[in-house]
Design an enzyme around this catalytic site. Sequence first.
Site, PDB file in Angstrom:
ATOM      1  N   THR A 106       8.291 -11.916   8.536  1.00  0.00           N
ATOM      2  CA  THR A 106       8.095 -10.488   8.305  1.00  0.00           C
ATOM      3  C   THR A 106       7.307  -9.899   9.467  1.00  0.00           C
ATOM      4  OG1 THR A 106       6.019 -10.820   7.098  1.00  0.00           O
ATOM      5  CG2 THR A 106       8.059 -10.884   5.804  1.00  0.00           C
TER       6      THR A 106
ATOM      7  N   GLU B  50      13.120 -10.764   3.174  1.00  0.00           N
ATOM      8  CA  GLU B  50      13.215 -11.664   2.007  1.00  0.00           C
ATOM      9  C   GLU B  50      14.566 -11.600   1.308  1.00  0.00           C
ATOM     10  OE1 GLU B  50       8.849 -10.392   2.441  1.00  0.00           O
ATOM     11  OE2 GLU B  50      10.832  -9.492   2.694  1.00  0.00           O
TER      12      GLU B  50
ATOM     13  N   LYS C 162      -1.844   8.646  -4.013  1.00  0.00           N
ATOM     14  CA  LYS C 162      -2.284   8.779  -5.398  1.00  0.00           C
ATOM     15  C   LYS C 162      -3.324   9.892  -5.468  1.00  0.00           C
ATOM     16  CE  LYS C 162      -1.307   3.910  -6.190  1.00  0.00           C
ATOM     17  NZ  LYS C 162      -1.830   2.550  -6.435  1.00  0.00           N
TER      18      LYS C 162
ATOM     19  N   TRP D 220       1.332  10.342  -8.502  1.00  0.00           N
ATOM     20  CA  TRP D 220       1.909   9.793  -7.278  1.00  0.00           C
ATOM     21  C   TRP D 220       2.652  10.874  -6.499  1.00  0.00           C
ATOM     22  CZ3 TRP D 220       4.403   4.421  -8.824  1.00  0.00           C
ATOM     23  CH2 TRP D 220       3.373   3.521  -9.139  1.00  0.00           C
TER      24      TRP D 220
END
Length: 550
Positions: A183, A330, A439, A444
């Site tokens: 990654t 992934e 937040k 959100w």
Amino acid sequence: MTVDGLMMNYPLVLPAIMRRAEALYGDKEIVSRLPDKSYHRYTYADMIRRAKQLAVALQRLGIQPGDRVATLAWNHYQHLEAYFGIPAFGGVLHTLNLRLPPQDLIYVANHAEDRVILVDESLLPLFQKIRPQLNVEHVVVISNEGNEHEGTIGYEQLLASADPSEYREPNLDENQAAAMCYTSGTTGRPKGVVYSHRAIVMHCFGCLFPDAISLRETDVVTPVVPMFHVNAWGLPFTCTMVGAKQVFPGPHLDPVSLAELFQAERVTVTAGVPTIWLGLLQLLDSNPGAYDLSSMRAMLIGGQAAPEGMIRGFRERHNLHVVHGWGMTETTPVGTLAYVPSQALDAPMDEQYYYLTKQGRPLPLIEIRARGEHGLVPWDGKTMGELEIRGPWVARAYYNDPEGDTQFTEDGWFRTGDIVTIDPLGYVQITDRVKDVIKSGGEWISSVALENALMAHPAVAEAAVVAVPHPKWLERPAAVVVLKEGQTATEEELRAHLADQFPKWWLPDYIVFGTEIPRTSTGKFLKSALREQLREQLRDQLAAAEAEQT
């Protein structure tokens, strides 16, 4: 002799793809643009023969099945040979991301325990800086000029020393490791993901579906996405499976070079991150009719949410069709792709763009769900939650990294870290990363939605939105905007543009104009650096807001 009437135990391994390409597509062309912009052309038969030579040569160097062989290279035919030659004898291909910081490159090469590294000659200055801290045994230099470099092996000399007739296909288990990537390490150390032969082959099948990439033997494919980034989204493997002509751009990724390549080779499918295509769109807009890209049927975009304005611009001004998708290291990496569903085929284009701007539906055999603070969220297209995914080409663990186990649920799903909504038809829309969602007062705010809306403004080239601290609401959105050359806009104009689409409490408290936005090694916005940059730049305003609240 068995009498159970079941199927053959036919292992899904990369040598099976090699055999098919050799038998059916031996005369099909593979084209590479070299560093000097000249072209190299040969066939699948040549590629398979040289991949076998590489397999034989590496074994003569003492490389055993399971050993990692790394590449530090651009997109070209020798890199394709490594894609197959290394796994062909049981070795593990490890593509090194040349855009990683030097310390991360050192870490991943040593963490993977790479025994050999294949390096492009043009990248030797980068490699020599990190070589003293690497534990590799052999360095192989890929040179088109045949130059020799002290303490290294020439790639062409290595292949010339091996007879392809000596290659013996091993009895590989489909669950053996074939390749690995790390990654980008935006939060902590990069994490290694190991791909089995079975995962890569299944990923090829998944991408070949008509509602996926739908590649055919008649296609001409240019992966602009680097071969050092998640195996160029699997395209070199998938193209070889179906015998599609492959056209590699080498290091020439600027808009003019790509447009020339697409036109000259009559490319039908290409793939890359939004940054690449934003540059191409600007080139086409400023040079109408200069390039004939009429052969192009699909431009795959992933790695970051593509702005609706860009998708519309390609389709409405140039008749070029963007296919929006999502995936991760992934997930090998393609997980979802976006097409207009049957329910909307006859709908107005505005409704069709509703689907085309999402990340799309999961590929066959990929399952999705999203989890909020109180459990799994409904597929209503509104409720946000963290995307969880499972399937035959999804990782079940990180390589030699027990701390990464927290990314996997107890019932075996992978927690992606992406905040999404899922609509009733199963279309995923990325609204943020877990670490990037804003937040504000317990609610959100999607930074991605604000970014896409800002980039739809005619004066805006790029925009990124991050959270900055607030004494009352804890976090508030702040935007960094890069204007198009020769264009102007004010904070008030941009807020008015957003006010038509979002509630007032979503609007950024701060809009800062800049010349560029920091990016990761894979071209995504580097929001950790951007947050620090903004907090320093807005220090006085943030301090004033805190003083006013107290």
